[in-house]
Design a protein around this motif. Structure first.
Motif, PDB file in Angstrom:
ATOM      1  N   MET A 264      39.648 -24.576  31.727  1.00 50.38           N
ATOM      2  CA  MET A 264      41.001 -24.731  32.232  1.00 50.38           C
ATOM      3  C   MET A 264      41.073 -24.371  33.715  1.00 50.38           C
ATOM      4  O   MET A 264      41.861 -24.968  34.444  1.00 50.38           O
ATOM      5  CB  MET A 264      41.947 -23.863  31.399  1.00 50.38           C
ATOM      6  N   GLN A 265      40.239 -23.427  34.160  1.00 54.81           N
ATOM      7  CA  GLN A 265      40.251 -23.057  35.573  1.00 54.81           C
ATOM      8  C   GLN A 265      39.872 -24.238  36.461  1.00 54.81           C
ATOM      9  O   GLN A 265      40.453 -24.415  37.531  1.00 54.81           O
ATOM     10  CB  GLN A 265      39.306 -21.884  35.821  1.00 54.81           C
ATOM     11  N   ALA A 266      38.910 -25.038  36.020  1.00 54.35           N
ATOM     12  CA  ALA A 266      38.508 -26.213  36.810  1.00 54.35           C
ATOM     13  C   ALA A 266      39.652 -27.213  36.909  1.00 54.35           C
ATOM     14  O   ALA A 266      39.845 -27.848  37.954  1.00 54.35           O
ATOM     15  CB  ALA A 266      37.283 -26.859  36.186  1.00 54.35           C
TER      16      ALA A 266
ATOM     17  N   LEU B 261      48.618 -30.141  30.704  1.00 58.00           N
ATOM     18  CA  LEU B 261      48.450 -30.119  29.248  1.00 58.00           C
ATOM     19  C   LEU B 261      47.676 -31.338  28.762  1.00 58.00           C
ATOM     20  O   LEU B 261      46.808 -31.234  27.898  1.00 58.00           O
ATOM     21  CB  LEU B 261      49.811 -30.045  28.550  1.00 58.00           C
ATOM     22  N   ALA B 262      47.977 -32.493  29.331  1.00 52.52           N
ATOM     23  CA  ALA B 262      47.258 -33.714  28.941  1.00 52.52           C
ATOM     24  C   ALA B 262      45.779 -33.608  29.305  1.00 52.52           C
ATOM     25  O   ALA B 262      44.903 -34.001  28.525  1.00 52.52           O
ATOM     26  CB  ALA B 262      47.890 -34.934  29.606  1.00 52.52           C
ATOM     27  N   ALA B 263      45.487 -33.074  30.481  1.00 53.35           N
ATOM     28  CA  ALA B 263      44.087 -32.902  30.888  1.00 53.35           C
ATOM     29  C   ALA B 263      43.378 -31.927  29.965  1.00 53.35           C
ATOM     30  O   ALA B 263      42.247 -32.164  29.531  1.00 53.35           O
ATOM     31  CB  ALA B 263      44.013 -32.422  32.330  1.00 53.35           C
ATOM     32  N   TRP B 264      44.027 -30.837  29.633  1.00 49.59           N
ATOM     33  CA  TRP B 264      43.437 -29.830  28.750  1.00 49.59           C
ATOM     34  C   TRP B 264      43.200 -30.403  27.355  1.00 49.59           C
ATOM     35  O   TRP B 264      42.150 -30.207  26.765  1.00 49.59           O
ATOM     36  CB  TRP B 264      44.335 -28.603  28.691  1.00 49.59           C
ATOM     37  N   ARG B 265      44.179 -31.148  26.853  1.00 50.64           N
ATOM     38  CA  ARG B 265      44.016 -31.768  25.529  1.00 50.64           C
ATOM     39  C   ARG B 265      42.849 -32.749  25.519  1.00 50.64           C
ATOM     40  O   ARG B 265      42.118 -32.848  24.537  1.00 50.64           O
ATOM     41  CB  ARG B 265      45.301 -32.474  25.118  1.00 50.64           C
TER      42      ARG B 265
ATOM     43  N   VAL C 169      40.132 -32.585  27.281  1.00 49.46           N
ATOM     44  CA  VAL C 169      38.895 -31.803  27.236  1.00 49.46           C
ATOM     45  C   VAL C 169      38.685 -31.234  25.836  1.00 49.46           C
ATOM     46  O   VAL C 169      37.586 -31.301  25.281  1.00 49.46           O
ATOM     47  CB  VAL C 169      38.933 -30.668  28.286  1.00 49.46           C
ATOM     48  N   LYS C 170      39.720 -30.681  25.246  1.00 46.31           N
ATOM     49  CA  LYS C 170      39.612 -30.083  23.910  1.00 46.31           C
ATOM     50  C   LYS C 170      39.285 -31.123  22.848  1.00 46.31           C
ATOM     51  O   LYS C 170      38.665 -30.823  21.851  1.00 46.31           O
ATOM     52  CB  LYS C 170      40.908 -29.351  23.535  1.00 46.31           C
ATOM     53  N   ARG C 171      39.705 -32.348  23.066  1.00 51.08           N
ATOM     54  CA  ARG C 171      39.492 -33.425  22.102  1.00 51.08           C
ATOM     55  C   ARG C 171      38.030 -33.847  22.060  1.00 51.08           C
ATOM     56  O   ARG C 171      37.608 -34.563  21.161  1.00 51.08           O
ATOM     57  CB  ARG C 171      40.385 -34.601  22.514  1.00 51.08           C
ATOM     58  N   ASP C 172      37.247 -33.366  23.042  1.00 48.95           N
ATOM     59  CA  ASP C 172      35.828 -33.710  23.160  1.00 48.95           C
ATOM     60  C   ASP C 172      35.671 -35.222  23.249  1.00 48.95           C
ATOM     61  O   ASP C 172      35.236 -35.884  22.316  1.00 48.95           O
ATOM     62  CB  ASP C 172      35.003 -33.144  22.015  1.00 48.95           C
ATOM     63  N   THR C 173      35.993 -35.729  24.376  1.00 45.93           N
ATOM     64  CA  THR C 173      35.989 -37.176  24.574  1.00 45.93           C
ATOM     65  C   THR C 173      34.620 -37.814  24.383  1.00 45.93           C
ATOM     66  O   THR C 173      34.517 -39.019  24.235  1.00 45.93           O
ATOM     67  CB  THR C 173      36.521 -37.531  25.973  1.00 45.93           C
ATOM     68  N   MET C 174      33.560 -37.016  24.376  1.00 40.76           N
ATOM     69  CA  MET C 174      32.230 -37.587  24.165  1.00 40.76           C
ATOM     70  C   MET C 174      32.078 -38.137  22.747  1.00 40.76           C
ATOM     71  O   MET C 174      31.177 -38.920  22.468  1.00 40.76           O
ATOM     72  CB  MET C 174      31.140 -36.558  24.453  1.00 40.76           C
TER      73      MET C 174
END
Length: 84
Positions: A1-3, A32-36, A38-43
Motif C-alpha cells: 500500500m505504501q508504493a 481503494l481500487a488500486a489496492w483491491r 493488488v489484493k485480487r492477485d491479478t497474475m
C-alpha cells in the motif's frame, strides 16, 4: 500500500479538474481500487496471463513516470459526472 500511496501527488494533480468538495472521495476510490487490484492477485487473471503471453513477458514490469518516459501513457484515470 505504501508504493500505491507514494503516487498521491500524481493522483491529486490528475484530480485538479474535479470540484474540491469531491476530490477527497474520488482520491479514496482511486486508491481503494488500486489496492483491491493488488489484493485480487491479478497474475491469476486469465486476461492478464494472455496479455503477458502476447507481449512475451513472464510477469508485470515496473514503469517509469516522467518527461523522458513513454510508460505513463499506459496509465489512465477516467472521470464521469452525473448531474443531480
Amino acid at each position: 500500500m505504501q508504493a500505491i500511496l507514494a503516487e498521491r501527488s500524481i493522483v491529486r494533480a490528475t484530480l485538479a479538474g474535479i470540484p474540491k468538495r469531491d476530490r477527497d472521495d474520488v482520491e479514496a476510490e482511486v486508491f481503494l481500487a488500486a489496492w483491491r487490484a493488488v489484493k485480487r492477485d491479478t497474475m491469476d487473471d486469465p486476461f492478464v496471463k494472455r496479455a503477458l503471453l502476447e507481449e512475451d513477458l513472464t510477469g508485470p514490469r515496473d514503469i517509469v513516470l516522467g518527461e523522458s518516459s513513454l510508460d505513463e501513457m499506459r496509465i489512465g484515470l477516467f472521470n464521469g459526472f452525473v448531474k443531480n
